[in-house]
Design a protein around this motif. Sequence first.
Motif, short mmCIF file in Angstrom:
data_model
loop_
_atom_site.label_atom_id
_atom_site.label_comp_id
_atom_site.label_asym_id
_atom_site.label_seq_id
_atom_site.Cartn_x
_atom_site.Cartn_y
_atom_site.Cartn_z
N ASP A 1 0.81 -1.20 0.00
CA ASP A 1 0.00 0.00 0.00
C ASP A 1 0.85 1.27 0.00
O ASP A 1 0.58 2.21 -0.72
N ASP A 2 1.89 1.25 0.82
CA ASP A 2 2.69 2.47 0.96
C ASP A 2 3.42 2.80 -0.33
O ASP A 2 3.60 3.95 -0.67
N SER B 1 2.31 2.07 -3.21
CA SER B 1 1.38 2.02 -4.33
C SER B 1 0.95 3.39 -4.83
O SER B 1 0.52 3.52 -5.95
N ALA B 2 1.08 4.40 -3.97
CA ALA B 2 0.52 5.69 -4.34
C ALA B 2 1.37 6.40 -5.38
O ALA B 2 2.58 6.22 -5.44
N ARG C 1 1.70 10.76 0.39
CA ARG C 1 0.44 10.85 1.08
C ARG C 1 0.00 12.31 1.38
O ARG C 1 -1.14 12.68 1.13
N GLY D 1 -1.07 14.10 -1.72
CA GLY D 1 -2.37 13.60 -2.13
C GLY D 1 -3.49 14.27 -1.34
O GLY D 1 -4.51 14.66 -1.91
N ASN E 1 -4.53 9.65 -8.86
CA ASN E 1 -3.82 9.14 -7.69
C ASN E 1 -4.51 7.88 -7.17
O ASN E 1 -3.87 6.87 -6.90
N ARG E 2 -5.84 7.96 -7.08
CA ARG E 2 -6.60 6.82 -6.57
C ARG E 2 -6.65 5.67 -7.55
O ARG E 2 -6.50 4.51 -7.18
N GLN F 1 -3.44 3.77 -7.71
CA GLN F 1 -3.28 2.92 -6.54
C GLN F 1 -4.11 1.64 -6.69
O GLN F 1 -3.65 0.54 -6.39
N THR G 1 -11.00 -0.33 -4.46
CA THR G 1 -9.77 -0.26 -3.66
C THR G 1 -9.96 -1.02 -2.35
O THR G 1 -9.09 -1.78 -1.92
#
Lengths: 251, 224, 52
Positions: free
Chosen positions: A9-10, A12-13, A17, A20, A222-223, A226, C29
């Motif tokens: 997750d970290d 993946s962006a 953060r 964003g 961004n989303r 991810q 997600t």
Amino acid sequence: MSEKRQNRDDRSALLPRAVGRVVDALTLISIGALTFFGLWASPADVVQGDAQRIMYLHVPAAWAAYVAFGITTLASLLWLWPRTRSAVWDRVAGASAEIGLIFTGLTLLLGSLWGRPVWGVWWAWDARLVSTAVLFFLYLGYLAIRAVPAEPIVRARRSAITAVIVFIDVPIVHFSVDWWRTLHQKATVFNPELNPEIEGVMALTLWIGVVAFTLLYVSLMNRRYQLAYLEEGLEETALDAAILQRSGGVK
Amino acid sequence: MNAFSEIKLIAGKDLRIEMRSRILLSQVLPFGAIVVLLFAFALDPDRGILARVAPGLFWITVLLAALLAIGRAFSIEQQHGARDGLRLAGLDGSSVFIGKAIAIAVQLAILEAVLGLTVVVLYGVEVHGVVVLLATASAATIGLAAAGTLYGVLAAGLRARETLLPLLLLPVLAPVMLGATRAFEDGLEGVPGNAWPWVALLTVFALLYTGVGMLAFGPLWEDT
Amino acid sequence: MTDAGFVIASWAITGLVLGGYALRIALRTAVARGEKTLFKPAAPKPENGLDQ
């Protein structure tokens, strides 16, 4: 496992953060500002009346769609260039095309809603309208190719090449449709920009719209990026899990 | 083997398969003819509409038939490991592309000639400006064949290729359809001067997709 | 429908389309992160040494 996912997750962006969050906040603020200026603060148009306010959504949506497809092309080229080849560009291309398609669809819907009160018809064979519709289908095809499962590298190559082929067609479509509507209809009945020189609050509102939709694009990107990243990981782990389950837990 | 003989090999192979199987003549051509007939059912033949919109109907029919021909050009590679054999033959990707595109173009040209004659007879079209018509048809055919071959290999080997190919190809070919129709209209109306910009556009399209096809066909072909 | 009606409709449709899309991304997600399960029976069983 969940820890592993957290790690994934970290990384993946697309944006850090904090950045964003700032983009998200700015997006909401600018959309609020656009609604305020578009619906209240800007004056009604002299020629078109209130209907002209639809422009504040329609033009920025079209702009965002072009940006999105431009980024798709750029990312695809970066993937194809051996030195910059990275799965990042594949994900960016796919995510951007999907968002671009949403914006293109929205542009068409809004154009139709604008056309009805101003031109008296839901759809007119206006050059820009027609080429936008073709654009919509071009990228629909691109996403259909993307949706076909394959080895990651095969899928990425296939998608990147498709993106380039599709992009080459865009100016040809644009020119041909433009010629078609101008050569054969000398006097165009309508002009999407009935008053090209918009000034003051109206111009400001339009700029706010462009900023708002650009920010919205970045925020969605961004989303969506991810999500693409997470789903790729899921494909791997889900396959492992399925194999594990079939083999009765014996590795 | 030089590029020219490679191209000749591929085009000859595809055309020989067609000569022996006669899929184009026995299936695609009749399909085009029935479409031409159906247009007359859809548009009242007594009011002279057909003759006026004949160029558009002709090119739509060609486009639909071309989809079948392109699908066929790649389905012949699916059987008996033909694709693997061709890949192992060590041919250059761009030669295979040109060869297959030429085979498709030849088939399309035959298709256009027969369908064109059918349209002229059935819709009562008076033929003017033969030079413009031929130039338009040549440029459009090369464009159709080049873009068709490129998308054909893209969709080849995919599970949903029958439905995917039209969705991919028709928007890309929209400018060809538009340009060829306008040029035919101008030619038939006796104003060939208006048609030449369209022929130029069709030529640009054909050149662009031939160029991109030569570059992209190899990697796509390896992946199918 | 009045002009104002069309304007309101355009804002509403924009909100629905973009909001719906953002929601869809959020939902997918959550599924991809394993925070939400769409098809319960297909989920791997914990006794196989995997969590949900």
